[in-house]
Design a protein around this motif. Sequence first.
Motif, PDB file in Angstrom:
ATOM      1  N   ARG A  26     -68.876  32.133  -9.917  1.00 30.87           N
ATOM      2  CA  ARG A  26     -69.818  31.269  -9.182  1.00 30.87           C
ATOM      3  C   ARG A  26     -71.251  31.732  -9.389  1.00 30.87           C
ATOM      4  O   ARG A  26     -72.147  30.930  -9.680  1.00 30.87           O
ATOM      5  N   ASP A  27     -71.484  33.043  -9.251  1.00 34.79           N
ATOM      6  CA  ASP A  27     -72.843  33.575  -9.377  1.00 34.79           C
ATOM      7  C   ASP A  27     -73.365  33.421 -10.799  1.00 34.79           C
ATOM      8  O   ASP A  27     -74.557  33.127 -11.005  1.00 34.79           O
ATOM      9  N   ARG A  28     -72.489  33.614 -11.792  1.00 38.29           N
ATOM     10  CA  ARG A  28     -72.915  33.458 -13.182  1.00 38.29           C
ATOM     11  C   ARG A  28     -73.329  32.010 -13.447  1.00 38.29           C
ATOM     12  O   ARG A  28     -74.361  31.768 -14.081  1.00 38.29           O
ATOM     13  N   ILE A  29     -72.552  31.096 -12.946  1.00 41.78           N
ATOM     14  CA  ILE A  29     -72.881  29.682 -13.152  1.00 41.78           C
ATOM     15  C   ILE A  29     -74.175  29.321 -12.428  1.00 41.78           C
ATOM     16  O   ILE A  29     -75.052  28.645 -12.983  1.00 41.78           O
ATOM     17  N   GLY A  30     -74.304  29.797 -11.187  1.00 42.99           N
ATOM     18  CA  GLY A  30     -75.530  29.522 -10.441  1.00 42.99           C
ATOM     19  C   GLY A  30     -76.756  30.056 -11.154  1.00 42.99           C
ATOM     20  O   GLY A  30     -77.802  29.400 -11.196  1.00 42.99           O
ATOM     21  N   SER A  31     -76.631  31.256 -11.739  1.00 41.58           N
ATOM     22  CA  SER A  31     -77.744  31.852 -12.470  1.00 41.58           C
ATOM     23  C   SER A  31     -78.091  31.026 -13.704  1.00 41.58           C
ATOM     24  O   SER A  31     -79.266  30.794 -14.003  1.00 41.58           O
ATOM     25  N   MET A  32     -77.066  30.585 -14.430  1.00 40.18           N
ATOM     26  CA  MET A  32     -77.312  29.775 -15.623  1.00 40.18           C
ATOM     27  C   MET A  32     -77.997  28.467 -15.280  1.00 40.18           C
ATOM     28  O   MET A  32     -78.866  27.985 -16.017  1.00 40.18           O
ATOM     29  N   LEU A  33     -77.615  27.882 -14.142  1.00 36.73           N
ATOM     30  CA  LEU A  33     -78.162  26.595 -13.748  1.00 36.73           C
ATOM     31  C   LEU A  33     -79.459  26.725 -12.962  1.00 36.73           C
ATOM     32  O   LEU A  33     -80.139  25.728 -12.709  1.00 36.73           O
ATOM     33  N   GLY A  34     -79.786  27.953 -12.569  1.00 40.31           N
ATOM     34  CA  GLY A  34     -80.978  28.161 -11.754  1.00 40.31           C
ATOM     35  C   GLY A  34     -80.816  27.599 -10.360  1.00 40.31           C
ATOM     36  O   GLY A  34     -81.779  27.121  -9.748  1.00 40.31           O
ATOM     37  N   SER A  49     -79.386  28.649  -6.642  1.00 43.52           N
ATOM     38  CA  SER A  49     -78.894  29.727  -5.794  1.00 43.52           C
ATOM     39  C   SER A  49     -77.761  29.267  -4.882  1.00 43.52           C
ATOM     40  O   SER A  49     -76.926  30.061  -4.455  1.00 43.52           O
ATOM     41  N   SER A  50     -77.735  27.966  -4.590  1.00 46.92           N
ATOM     42  CA  SER A  50     -76.714  27.435  -3.672  1.00 46.92           C
ATOM     43  C   SER A  50     -75.684  26.588  -4.440  1.00 46.92           C
ATOM     44  O   SER A  50     -75.285  25.524  -3.982  1.00 46.92           O
ATOM     45  N   PHE A  51     -75.283  27.088  -5.616  1.00 45.98           N
ATOM     46  CA  PHE A  51     -74.361  26.325  -6.461  1.00 45.98           C
ATOM     47  C   PHE A  51     -73.074  25.991  -5.721  1.00 45.98           C
ATOM     48  O   PHE A  51     -72.590  24.858  -5.765  1.00 45.98           O
ATOM     49  N   GLU A  52     -72.493  26.958  -5.017  1.00 42.90           N
ATOM     50  CA  GLU A  52     -71.225  26.721  -4.316  1.00 42.90           C
ATOM     51  C   GLU A  52     -71.380  25.622  -3.278  1.00 42.90           C
ATOM     52  O   GLU A  52     -70.540  24.719  -3.178  1.00 42.90           O
ATOM     53  N   ALA A  53     -72.473  25.692  -2.500  1.00 38.93           N
ATOM     54  CA  ALA A  53     -72.690  24.672  -1.470  1.00 38.93           C
ATOM     55  C   ALA A  53     -72.850  23.291  -2.090  1.00 38.93           C
ATOM     56  O   ALA A  53     -72.374  22.290  -1.543  1.00 38.93           O
ATOM     57  N   MET A  54     -73.469  23.229  -3.273  1.00 37.09           N
ATOM     58  CA  MET A  54     -73.662  21.948  -3.947  1.00 37.09           C
ATOM     59  C   MET A  54     -72.317  21.352  -4.356  1.00 37.09           C
ATOM     60  O   MET A  54     -72.075  20.153  -4.195  1.00 37.09           O
ATOM     61  N   VAL A  55     -71.406  22.196  -4.846  1.00 38.42           N
ATOM     62  CA  VAL A  55     -70.086  21.712  -5.258  1.00 38.42           C
ATOM     63  C   VAL A  55     -69.269  21.280  -4.049  1.00 38.42           C
ATOM     64  O   VAL A  55     -68.637  20.235  -4.048  1.00 38.42           O
TER      65      VAL A  55
END
Length: 385
Positions: free
Chosen positions: A367-375, A377-383
Motif C-alpha cells: 500500500r505504501d509503495r503504491i501511495g508513494s508512486m502515485l503521490g 498519502s491516503s491511497f488506502e482511504a481512496m480505494v
Amino acid sequence: MQRFIQVRAGRENGPGKIVGLVVAAGYSSRMGDFKPLLPLGEKTVIETAVTSLRQGGISDIRVVAGHRAAELRPVLELHQVDIIENLDYAQGMFSSVVTGLKTFAGKADAFLLLPGDCPLIRRYTIRQLVQAYRRLAPAVAYPVFNGLRGHPPLISGRCYGSILTDPGAAGLRGILDRFAADAVEVNVADQGVALDIDTPDDYKQLQAFYARQEIPTADECLAMLHRYQADDRVMRHGQAVAEVGRRITGLLNQAGLNLSEELVVAGGLVHDLAKGNPNHSRRGERLITCMGFPALSGIIASHMDLEFTPEYVLDEAAVVFLADKLVQGDRIVSLSERFKPALTRFADSPEVISSVLQRQRTAEAIRDRIGSMLGISSFEAMVVN
C-alpha cells in the motif's frame, strides 16, 4: 437427455486409439477470404488447429482439404499430418467427415472432430474429453462452455456405421442426435470451444482471444470456480477482489507501469479456487498450472504469503495480494479492519498471530509503495471509499 459430468484431466486410462480429424474443405464464402490460411499470431488458422490437438496429446491428426487444397498442402506438410482430399467438398461439411472417417474407421476407436475454423482449443479441454471417453465410454462426448456445446466433440466407433451409411440429409448433428441417450456433456473452462470464424468480426474476436490465450477470460474463470464447486461466498469475494485489483492496476498504469489488467482480474476471481482445502493457495496453484496458465498460477500461489522486499518490483501478484487484503467477504474495508478479526480470534496462538501480522505488514508495505508512486498519502482511504 445427455449426462453432464465434471472431468478433471489426468493420466489416460484404457486402450483405444483416438484420431484428430480437422475438416477444412469449405469455400469460406461468408468470410470473404480463405479461412484456413488466415494468419493467427505466427501461424495460420489451420496450423493452430493442428497444434491445439497435438498439444492435447493427439498424435494421429488428419486434415480433410477440398477447396484450394493445393495451397493447404505445403503448409500442412510441415506438421506431420495426413492430408485427405475430398473431391466432393461442394456437398458440404458432412461429405468431408465421411471422407476422413473412411481412412481410419477400422483402425481407431474414436475421433475428435474439429472444424478448421475453430482452432483455439485449450490442451486441458482435449484431455478432459479423452478422460471422459476413457472412463465412461459414451457414444459422444461434447465440450460445454457456459451451458452451450462447442467443438470438438469426441465421437466413438459406435457412431461410425451410421455416419458412413447415412445419406446425410440431416447432417452430422442429426445422426449424433440418435445417440443422445448415450452421450455426455463435459463442462470445460474454455471459451475457445465456442469461437469459430464465419465473418470478419468473428476473426477479430478470435485474434483478440489468441492474443491473451495465456490468461483466462472472466467467463473462463467463473467456469473454473463452478467446476471446482466454489461456494457463493468465494465467488462474491473473488469478484470484489477482482474489481479492487482492476482499480489499483488502472491507477498504476496511469502512473507509467505496464501491468496486465486481465491478469489481475483473473487472479482476483480465482485466487480462492481451492478454498476449503489444506494449503489452498498451493493447491490452487497446481490446479491452474495443470490448466496451462503459468503466470496466473504464480499469483494464486502467493496470494496468502508474498515476500515483498524493498527490491521487489510491483507486479500483478502484489496487486492481487493487496486487493485481497482490502476485501472482507465481499466488502471493501481498510487493512486494519480486515486483520482485526483474525488478531482477536487467534490471540492465544502466537504462531498464527505471527503469520497474520506478517501478512498485514506485507499489505501495508505494498500500500505504501503504491501511495508513494502515485503521490497519494491516503491511497488506502481512496480505494476503500
